[in-house]
Design a protein around this motif. Structure first.
Motif, PDB file in Angstrom:
ATOM      1  N   TYR A 165     -18.239 -28.967  -7.216  1.00 25.99           N
ATOM      2  CA  TYR A 165     -18.096 -29.484  -5.940  1.00 25.99           C
ATOM      3  C   TYR A 165     -16.618 -29.030  -5.382  1.00 25.99           C
ATOM      4  CZ  TYR A 165     -22.742 -31.656  -6.748  1.00 25.99           C
ATOM      5  OH  TYR A 165     -23.888 -32.161  -7.197  1.00 25.99           O
ATOM      6  N   PHE A 166     -16.659 -27.972  -4.438  1.00 23.29           N
ATOM      7  CA  PHE A 166     -15.236 -27.964  -3.891  1.00 23.29           C
ATOM      8  C   PHE A 166     -15.501 -27.695  -2.177  1.00 23.29           C
ATOM      9  CE2 PHE A 166     -14.863 -26.235  -8.096  1.00 23.29           C
ATOM     10  CZ  PHE A 166     -13.447 -26.474  -8.459  1.00 23.29           C
ATOM     11  N   ALA A 167     -14.565 -27.779  -1.540  1.00 17.78           N
ATOM     12  CA  ALA A 167     -14.555 -27.926  -0.072  1.00 17.78           C
ATOM     13  C   ALA A 167     -13.857 -26.537   0.360  1.00 17.78           C
ATOM     14  CB  ALA A 167     -13.860 -28.931   0.450  1.00 17.78           C
ATOM     15  N   ASP A 168     -14.403 -26.117   1.586  1.00 22.77           N
ATOM     16  CA  ASP A 168     -13.797 -24.969   2.346  1.00 22.77           C
ATOM     17  C   ASP A 168     -12.564 -25.582   3.210  1.00 22.77           C
ATOM     18  OD1 ASP A 168     -16.119 -23.973   1.317  1.00 22.77           O
ATOM     19  OD2 ASP A 168     -16.965 -23.462   3.446  1.00 22.77           O
ATOM     20  N   LYS A 169     -11.310 -24.772   2.989  1.00 22.93           N
ATOM     21  CA  LYS A 169     -10.406 -25.314   3.598  1.00 22.93           C
ATOM     22  C   LYS A 169     -10.270 -24.711   4.759  1.00 22.93           C
ATOM     23  CE  LYS A 169      -5.430 -25.308   3.074  1.00 22.93           C
ATOM     24  NZ  LYS A 169      -4.102 -24.916   2.074  1.00 22.93           N
ATOM     25  N   MET A 170     -10.604 -23.426   4.981  1.00 23.79           N
ATOM     26  CA  MET A 170     -10.611 -22.914   6.362  1.00 23.79           C
ATOM     27  C   MET A 170     -11.231 -21.672   6.165  1.00 23.79           C
ATOM     28  SD  MET A 170      -6.731 -21.662   6.975  1.00 23.79           S
ATOM     29  CE  MET A 170      -5.969 -23.499   6.761  1.00 23.79           C
ATOM     30  N   GLU A 171     -11.811 -21.047   7.223  1.00 18.29           N
ATOM     31  CA  GLU A 171     -12.363 -19.489   7.232  1.00 18.29           C
ATOM     32  C   GLU A 171     -11.483 -18.399   7.873  1.00 18.29           C
ATOM     33  OE1 GLU A 171     -17.012 -20.705   6.847  1.00 18.29           O
ATOM     34  OE2 GLU A 171     -16.127 -19.626   8.765  1.00 18.29           O
ATOM     35  N   ARG A 172     -11.198 -17.509   7.556  1.00 18.26           N
ATOM     36  CA  ARG A 172     -10.148 -16.353   7.882  1.00 18.26           C
ATOM     37  C   ARG A 172     -10.665 -15.258   8.224  1.00 18.26           C
ATOM     38  NH1 ARG A 172      -7.932 -18.934   3.525  1.00 18.26           N
ATOM     39  NH2 ARG A 172      -6.028 -20.218   3.860  1.00 18.26           N
ATOM     40  N   PRO A 173     -11.023 -14.753   9.766  1.00 15.38           N
ATOM     41  CA  PRO A 173     -11.440 -13.640  10.022  1.00 15.38           C
ATOM     42  C   PRO A 173     -10.946 -12.400   9.386  1.00 15.38           C
ATOM     43  CG  PRO A 173     -11.283 -15.118  12.021  1.00 15.38           C
ATOM     44  CD  PRO A 173     -10.552 -15.671  10.687  1.00 15.38           C
ATOM     45  N   LYS A 174     -11.637 -11.179   9.348  1.00 15.08           N
ATOM     46  CA  LYS A 174     -10.873 -10.082   8.802  1.00 15.08           C
ATOM     47  C   LYS A 174      -9.777  -9.580   9.275  1.00 15.08           C
ATOM     48  CE  LYS A 174     -12.381  -5.556   7.491  1.00 15.08           C
ATOM     49  NZ  LYS A 174     -13.574  -4.706   7.294  1.00 15.08           N
ATOM     50  N   ASP A 175      -9.646  -9.652  10.756  1.00 18.93           N
ATOM     51  CA  ASP A 175      -8.817  -8.864  11.577  1.00 18.93           C
ATOM     52  C   ASP A 175      -7.552  -9.705  11.354  1.00 18.93           C
ATOM     53  OD1 ASP A 175      -9.829  -9.940  14.817  1.00 18.93           O
ATOM     54  OD2 ASP A 175      -9.632 -11.170  12.845  1.00 18.93           O
ATOM     55  N   LYS A 176      -7.306 -11.126  10.822  1.00 22.05           N
ATOM     56  CA  LYS A 176      -6.331 -11.866  10.806  1.00 22.05           C
ATOM     57  C   LYS A 176      -5.980 -12.181   9.267  1.00 22.05           C
ATOM     58  CE  LYS A 176      -6.930 -13.912  15.291  1.00 22.05           C
ATOM     59  NZ  LYS A 176      -6.898 -15.253  16.260  1.00 22.05           N
ATOM     60  N   ILE A 177      -6.422 -11.659   8.373  1.00 23.15           N
ATOM     61  CA  ILE A 177      -6.447 -11.898   7.047  1.00 23.15           C
ATOM     62  C   ILE A 177      -4.919 -11.806   6.390  1.00 23.15           C
ATOM     63  CG2 ILE A 177      -6.882  -9.499   6.001  1.00 23.15           C
ATOM     64  CD1 ILE A 177      -8.003 -12.704   4.450  1.00 23.15           C
ATOM     65  N   ASP A 178      -4.221 -10.553   6.974  1.00 25.41           N
ATOM     66  CA  ASP A 178      -2.953 -10.355   6.419  1.00 25.41           C
ATOM     67  C   ASP A 178      -2.100 -11.519   6.990  1.00 25.41           C
ATOM     68  OD1 ASP A 178      -0.519  -9.619   5.553  1.00 25.41           O
ATOM     69  OD2 ASP A 178      -0.948  -7.434   6.317  1.00 25.41           O
ATOM     70  N   GLU A 179      -2.008 -12.054   8.170  1.00 20.82           N
ATOM     71  CA  GLU A 179      -1.276 -12.960   8.854  1.00 20.82           C
ATOM     72  C   GLU A 179      -1.235 -13.962   8.282  1.00 20.82           C
ATOM     73  OE1 GLU A 179      -0.017 -14.832  13.110  1.00 20.82           O
ATOM     74  OE2 GLU A 179      -1.679 -13.277  12.896  1.00 20.82           O
ATOM     75  N   ASN A 180      -2.692 -14.629   8.211  1.00 21.15           N
ATOM     76  CA  ASN A 180      -3.164 -16.035   7.809  1.00 21.15           C
ATOM     77  C   ASN A 180      -2.870 -16.297   6.478  1.00 21.15           C
ATOM     78  OD1 ASN A 180      -3.887 -16.698  10.143  1.00 21.15           O
ATOM     79  ND2 ASN A 180      -5.982 -16.480  10.045  1.00 21.15           N
ATOM     80  N   LEU A 181      -3.070 -15.145   5.345  1.00 25.24           N
ATOM     81  CA  LEU A 181      -3.015 -15.177   3.960  1.00 25.24           C
ATOM     82  C   LEU A 181      -1.440 -15.635   3.646  1.00 25.24           C
ATOM     83  CD1 LEU A 181      -5.664 -13.563   2.148  1.00 25.24           C
ATOM     84  CD2 LEU A 181      -5.292 -16.057   2.327  1.00 25.24           C
ATOM     85  N   ALA A 182      -0.585 -14.861   4.401  1.00 26.62           N
ATOM     86  CA  ALA A 182       0.692 -14.455   3.942  1.00 26.62           C
ATOM     87  C   ALA A 182       1.435 -15.763   4.411  1.00 26.62           C
ATOM     88  CB  ALA A 182       1.615 -13.523   4.970  1.00 26.62           C
ATOM     89  N   THR A 183       1.223 -16.577   5.327  1.00 25.62           N
ATOM     90  CA  THR A 183       1.739 -17.825   5.755  1.00 25.62           C
ATOM     91  C   THR A 183       1.036 -18.964   5.201  1.00 25.62           C
ATOM     92  OG1 THR A 183       0.475 -17.728   7.749  1.00 25.62           O
ATOM     93  CG2 THR A 183       2.507 -16.832   8.115  1.00 25.62           C
TER      94      THR A 183
END
Length: 205
Positions: A165-183
């Motif tokens: 069992y794991f929880a979802d931290k957040m969902e990241r839309p494809k067009d913001k993947i670079d910015e969100n994963l980098a920060t």
């Protein structure tokens, strides 16, 4: 397409890995290796140890999933992988094993468990298992002759797959993947090489 980080929800009673499954197609795409005792003594006996070694979780590796909401990817951070490995043993789950996530197995025990800390000196390199730093690796003793003969020796199962069992931290839309994963919202930064691979996979989809 979205990519979702899975984390341990410490507020929930059920969280983390509950069993290790031996499967034909591991989601993390890392096969295990069967260890044999090659020490030759006076009787020149080559005794089979019946131990499987392989990766249980690899950090920051995108894993494809298909659910009710469509296609998406999940991944685990290094911190989550380490915590999950510790919690598994703390809960005394080392005897929990299944076959293809369906059939509960008897006689399989996690006898070694560690986090890869060095690219060169780690024990995995001795056996030709090339997994990145931060990976959770395990060695499972197979005291089940039927499983060993029918599934391991015939290569019907090729790797480990965790279940729990794991929880979802957040969902990241494809067009913001670079910015969100980098920060990464103040969490552990994902290695740039892994980030680029994730972006390439999502763009290809």
């Amino acid at each position: 397409m979205k990519i979702i980080e899975l984390i341990l929800d410490e507020d929930q009673e059920e969280t983390g890995v509950e069993a290790i499954s031996i499967v034909e197609s591991p989601a993390i795409e890392s096969d295990f290796i069967a260890l044999k005792d090659q020490e030759i003594k006076l009787a020149k006996v080559d005794e089979d140890k019946k131990i499987l070694m392989g990766a249980l979780l690899i950090p920051n590796k995108p894993i494809y999933r298909n659910g009710a909401e469509g296609d998406y990817y999940i991944y685990f951070s290094k911190d989550t992988v380490q915590k999950a490995s510790q919690l598994y043993l703390q809960n005394g789950y080392q005897h929990n094993s299944t076959l293809e996530h369906n059939e509960t197995l008897q006689g399989l025990t996690l006898v070694e468990s560690w986090i890869v800390e060095d690219e060169v000196q780690d024990k995995t390199r001795k056996y030709g298992l090339n997994v990145p730093v931060g990976s959770w690796v395990g060695a499972v003793k197979v005291n089940n002759d039927e499983i060993w003969k029918e599934y391991v020796k015939t290569n019907k199962v090729k790797g480990f797959s965790i279940e729990g069992y794991f929880a979802d931290k957040m969902e990241r839309p494809k067009d913001k993947i670079d910015e969100n994963l980098a920060t990464n919202k103040g969490a552990e930064k994902i290695d740039q090489e892994i980030l680029n691979k994730i972006i390439d996979i999502l763009n290809a989809g």
